[in-house]
Design a protein around this motif. Sequence first.
Motif, PDB file in Angstrom:
ATOM      1  N   VAL A   8       3.032   1.699  -0.910  1.00 52.12           N
ATOM      2  CA  VAL A   8       3.273   0.282  -0.632  1.00 52.12           C
ATOM      3  C   VAL A   8       2.110  -0.335   0.147  1.00 52.12           C
ATOM      4  O   VAL A   8       1.802  -1.518  -0.022  1.00 52.12           O
ATOM      5  CB  VAL A   8       4.626   0.060   0.084  1.00 52.12           C
ATOM      6  N   VAL A   9       1.443   0.458   0.967  1.00 54.74           N
ATOM      7  CA  VAL A   9       0.243  -0.035   1.638  1.00 54.74           C
ATOM      8  C   VAL A   9      -0.831  -0.360   0.613  1.00 54.74           C
ATOM      9  O   VAL A   9      -1.510  -1.394   0.681  1.00 54.74           O
ATOM     10  CB  VAL A   9      -0.268   0.989   2.668  1.00 54.74           C
ATOM     11  N   ALA A  10      -0.983   0.520  -0.390  1.00 52.65           N
ATOM     12  CA  ALA A  10      -1.964   0.283  -1.453  1.00 52.65           C
ATOM     13  C   ALA A  10      -1.648  -0.986  -2.229  1.00 52.65           C
ATOM     14  O   ALA A  10      -2.554  -1.644  -2.758  1.00 52.65           O
ATOM     15  CB  ALA A  10      -2.010   1.474  -2.394  1.00 52.65           C
ATOM     16  N   ALA A  11      -0.362  -1.357  -2.286  1.00 53.32           N
ATOM     17  CA  ALA A  11       0.048  -2.573  -2.986  1.00 53.32           C
ATOM     18  C   ALA A  11      -0.119  -3.819  -2.130  1.00 53.32           C
ATOM     19  O   ALA A  11       0.105  -4.937  -2.613  1.00 53.32           O
ATOM     20  CB  ALA A  11       1.501  -2.452  -3.437  1.00 53.32           C
ATOM     21  N   GLY A  12      -0.476  -3.633  -0.858  1.00 54.94           N
ATOM     22  CA  GLY A  12      -0.719  -4.774   0.015  1.00 54.94           C
ATOM     23  C   GLY A  12       0.375  -5.078   1.006  1.00 54.94           C
ATOM     24  O   GLY A  12       0.336  -6.113   1.688  1.00 54.94           O
ATOM     25  N   ALA A  13       1.386  -4.181   1.116  1.00 51.96           N
ATOM     26  CA  ALA A  13       2.526  -4.429   1.989  1.00 51.96           C
ATOM     27  C   ALA A  13       2.485  -3.571   3.241  1.00 51.96           C
ATOM     28  O   ALA A  13       1.861  -2.506   3.275  1.00 51.96           O
ATOM     29  CB  ALA A  13       3.828  -4.178   1.229  1.00 51.96           C
ATOM     30  N   THR A  14       3.189  -4.031   4.249  1.00 53.27           N
ATOM     31  CA  THR A  14       3.435  -3.246   5.457  1.00 53.27           C
ATOM     32  C   THR A  14       4.743  -2.483   5.263  1.00 53.27           C
ATOM     33  O   THR A  14       5.769  -3.105   4.959  1.00 53.27           O
ATOM     34  CB  THR A  14       3.564  -4.160   6.682  1.00 53.27           C
ATOM     35  N   PRO A  15       4.743  -1.163   5.396  1.00 53.25           N
ATOM     36  CA  PRO A  15       5.982  -0.425   5.171  1.00 53.25           C
ATOM     37  C   PRO A  15       6.939  -0.495   6.354  1.00 53.25           C
ATOM     38  O   PRO A  15       6.513  -0.525   7.513  1.00 53.25           O
ATOM     39  CB  PRO A  15       5.492   1.012   4.964  1.00 53.25           C
ATOM     40  N   LEU A  16       8.213  -0.544   6.062  1.00 53.05           N
ATOM     41  CA  LEU A  16       9.267  -0.422   7.063  1.00 53.05           C
ATOM     42  C   LEU A  16      10.282   0.573   6.522  1.00 53.05           C
ATOM     43  O   LEU A  16      10.951   0.294   5.530  1.00 53.05           O
ATOM     44  CB  LEU A  16       9.940  -1.769   7.332  1.00 53.05           C
ATOM     45  N   VAL A  17      10.362   1.740   7.150  1.00 54.44           N
ATOM     46  CA  VAL A  17      11.256   2.791   6.677  1.00 54.44           C
ATOM     47  C   VAL A  17      12.661   2.524   7.203  1.00 54.44           C
ATOM     48  O   VAL A  17      12.907   2.584   8.410  1.00 54.44           O
ATOM     49  CB  VAL A  17      10.766   4.181   7.119  1.00 54.44           C
ATOM     50  N   ILE A  18      13.566   2.207   6.296  1.00 56.71           N
ATOM     51  CA  ILE A  18      14.964   1.975   6.647  1.00 56.71           C
ATOM     52  C   ILE A  18      15.815   2.185   5.396  1.00 56.71           C
ATOM     53  O   ILE A  18      15.431   1.769   4.303  1.00 56.71           O
ATOM     54  CB  ILE A  18      15.178   0.564   7.237  1.00 56.71           C
ATOM     55  N   ASP A  19      16.940   2.848   5.548  1.00 56.88           N
ATOM     56  CA  ASP A  19      17.794   3.196   4.417  1.00 56.88           C
ATOM     57  C   ASP A  19      18.983   2.238   4.379  1.00 56.88           C
ATOM     58  O   ASP A  19      19.837   2.268   5.277  1.00 56.88           O
ATOM     59  CB  ASP A  19      18.266   4.643   4.569  1.00 56.88           C
ATOM     60  N   LEU A  20      19.056   1.417   3.368  1.00 60.71           N
ATOM     61  CA  LEU A  20      20.128   0.424   3.284  1.00 60.71           C
ATOM     62  C   LEU A  20      21.509   1.052   3.160  1.00 60.71           C
ATOM     63  O   LEU A  20      22.509   0.396   3.452  1.00 60.71           O
ATOM     64  CB  LEU A  20      19.882  -0.510   2.099  1.00 60.71           C
ATOM     65  N   GLU A  21      21.559   2.305   2.705  1.00 61.92           N
ATOM     66  CA  GLU A  21      22.857   2.972   2.586  1.00 61.92           C
ATOM     67  C   GLU A  21      23.292   3.625   3.888  1.00 61.92           C
ATOM     68  O   GLU A  21      24.453   4.052   3.997  1.00 61.92           O
ATOM     69  CB  GLU A  21      22.796   4.036   1.493  1.00 61.92           C
ATOM     70  N   HIS A  22      22.407   3.685   4.854  1.00 69.51           N
ATOM     71  CA  HIS A  22      22.740   4.376   6.107  1.00 69.51           C
ATOM     72  C   HIS A  22      22.287   3.588   7.324  1.00 69.51           C
ATOM     73  O   HIS A  22      21.801   4.156   8.303  1.00 69.51           O
ATOM     74  CB  HIS A  22      22.123   5.778   6.115  1.00 69.51           C
ATOM     75  N   CYS A  23      22.421   2.275   7.255  1.00 71.99           N
ATOM     76  CA  CYS A  23      22.163   1.447   8.428  1.00 71.99           C
ATOM     77  C   CYS A  23      23.191   0.325   8.433  1.00 71.99           C
ATOM     78  O   CYS A  23      23.877   0.085   7.434  1.00 71.99           O
ATOM     79  CB  CYS A  23      20.739   0.893   8.431  1.00 71.99           C
ATOM     80  N   ASP A  24      23.313  -0.376   9.570  1.00 72.97           N
ATOM     81  CA  ASP A  24      24.231  -1.515   9.616  1.00 72.97           C
ATOM     82  C   ASP A  24      23.416  -2.807   9.651  1.00 72.97           C
ATOM     83  O   ASP A  24      22.184  -2.792   9.717  1.00 72.97           O
ATOM     84  CB  ASP A  24      25.200  -1.414  10.797  1.00 72.97           C
ATOM     85  N   ASP A  25      24.120  -3.931   9.598  1.00 69.30           N
ATOM     86  CA  ASP A  25      23.415  -5.199   9.496  1.00 69.30           C
ATOM     87  C   ASP A  25      22.606  -5.514  10.749  1.00 69.30           C
ATOM     88  O   ASP A  25      21.529  -6.117  10.665  1.00 69.30           O
ATOM     89  CB  ASP A  25      24.374  -6.338   9.150  1.00 69.30           C
ATOM     90  N   SER A  26      23.078  -5.062  11.915  1.00 64.03           N
ATOM     91  CA  SER A  26      22.332  -5.317  13.146  1.00 64.03           C
ATOM     92  C   SER A  26      21.013  -4.561  13.162  1.00 64.03           C
ATOM     93  O   SER A  26      19.973  -5.107  13.572  1.00 64.03           O
ATOM     94  CB  SER A  26      23.179  -4.939  14.370  1.00 64.03           C
ATOM     95  N   GLU A  27      21.040  -3.313  12.730  1.00 64.88           N
ATOM     96  CA  GLU A  27      19.820  -2.514  12.669  1.00 64.88           C
ATOM     97  C   GLU A  27      18.835  -3.118  11.681  1.00 64.88           C
ATOM     98  O   GLU A  27      17.628  -3.211  11.953  1.00 64.88           O
ATOM     99  CB  GLU A  27      20.158  -1.077  12.273  1.00 64.88           C
ATOM    100  N   LEU A  28      19.346  -3.536  10.532  1.00 66.72           N
ATOM    101  CA  LEU A  28      18.477  -4.143   9.534  1.00 66.72           C
ATOM    102  C   LEU A  28      17.934  -5.475  10.026  1.00 66.72           C
ATOM    103  O   LEU A  28      16.750  -5.785   9.828  1.00 66.72           O
ATOM    104  CB  LEU A  28      19.241  -4.322   8.223  1.00 66.72           C
ATOM    105  N   ALA A  29      18.778  -6.267  10.682  1.00 67.66           N
ATOM    106  CA  ALA A  29      18.331  -7.557  11.213  1.00 67.66           C
ATOM    107  C   ALA A  29      17.178  -7.385  12.190  1.00 67.66           C
ATOM    108  O   ALA A  29      16.230  -8.180  12.203  1.00 67.66           O
ATOM    109  CB  ALA A  29      19.497  -8.274  11.882  1.00 67.66           C
ATOM    110  N   GLU A  30      17.239  -6.341  12.997  1.00 66.57           N
ATOM    111  CA  GLU A  30      16.153  -6.080  13.938  1.00 66.57           C
ATOM    112  C   GLU A  30      14.844  -5.834  13.191  1.00 66.57           C
ATOM    113  O   GLU A  30      13.779  -6.302  13.597  1.00 66.57           O
ATOM    114  CB  GLU A  30      16.495  -4.875  14.819  1.00 66.57           C
ATOM    115  N   GLY A  31      14.929  -5.098  12.073  1.00 70.27           N
ATOM    116  CA  GLY A  31      13.737  -4.831  11.280  1.00 70.27           C
ATOM    117  C   GLY A  31      13.187  -6.074  10.609  1.00 70.27           C
ATOM    118  O   GLY A  31      12.001  -6.136  10.281  1.00 70.27           O
ATOM    119  N   LEU A  32      14.048  -7.070  10.396  1.00 68.84           N
ATOM    120  CA  LEU A  32      13.637  -8.301   9.729  1.00 68.84           C
ATOM    121  C   LEU A  32      13.083  -9.347  10.689  1.00 68.84           C
ATOM    122  O   LEU A  32      12.648 -10.423  10.247  1.00 68.84           O
ATOM    123  CB  LEU A  32      14.827  -8.910   8.976  1.00 68.84           C
ATOM    124  N   THR A  33      13.076  -9.043  11.965  1.00 69.52           N
ATOM    125  CA  THR A  33      12.601 -10.004  12.965  1.00 69.52           C
ATOM    126  C   THR A  33      11.188 -10.486  12.623  1.00 69.52           C
ATOM    127  O   THR A  33      10.306  -9.682  12.345  1.00 69.52           O
ATOM    128  CB  THR A  33      12.605  -9.368  14.365  1.00 69.52           C
TER     129      THR A  33
END
Length: 215
Positions: free
Chosen positions: A40-65
């Motif tokens: 994903v870095v090669a594609a031009g993105a910053t990676p954020l490792v997080i599993d949508l099947e094993h996190c809650d909305d608060s944890e994900l929201a923090e990553g989306l800040t």
Amino acid sequence: MRIAIAGGHGQIARQLSTLLAQGGHDPVALIRNADQEADVVAAGATPLVIDLEHCDDSELAEGLTGCDAVVFAAGSGPGSTPERKLSVDRDGAILLADAAVQAGIRRYVLLSSRGADTYDADSDDIFQIYLRAKSEADAAVRGNDQLDWTIVRPGSLTDDSPTGKVRTGAEVEGSIPRGDVAALIATLLATGAGVGKQFEVVSGEMPIAEAVAAL
């Protein structure tokens, strides 16, 4: 804009990251496997490792800040179980919507599937369950009045070279290169067009910029 892409290692997502980065935006690829970071870095993105099947909305929201928009391009993939069709394709999309609201993000582009609402509710066929997952995710996002949503329902996806031209409508039949889907989503994000719109899209004769402006 800083744009988080769920399913950031997927083929469409990586092409989208490249287009966004080339357009001066800051894509963030949400991935569940750290081994995918280099891709994903090669594609031009910053990676954020997080599993949508094993996190809650608060944890994900923090990553989306700090993000201005989110894209759901995740999928359970071929060969996955019926349970994962629901936990990824449906529940993951709804989780991203809830997390976006918590993070104060309104713009949400959801990658769905042509014919999602035609599923057979009584069938245990894996494709019917996939369509159900997409349909229910779409309905949940449409019903969230705290989001400026757009739902993109492409036809059969191909690895053909993109043409830059599409056909959109409530119901259209055909296929479309993944690269054209990525370009369409990039245009939606860059222009802010398509808010509150759900449409199917396949290859056609109208340039993507014109098709998006006409939504």
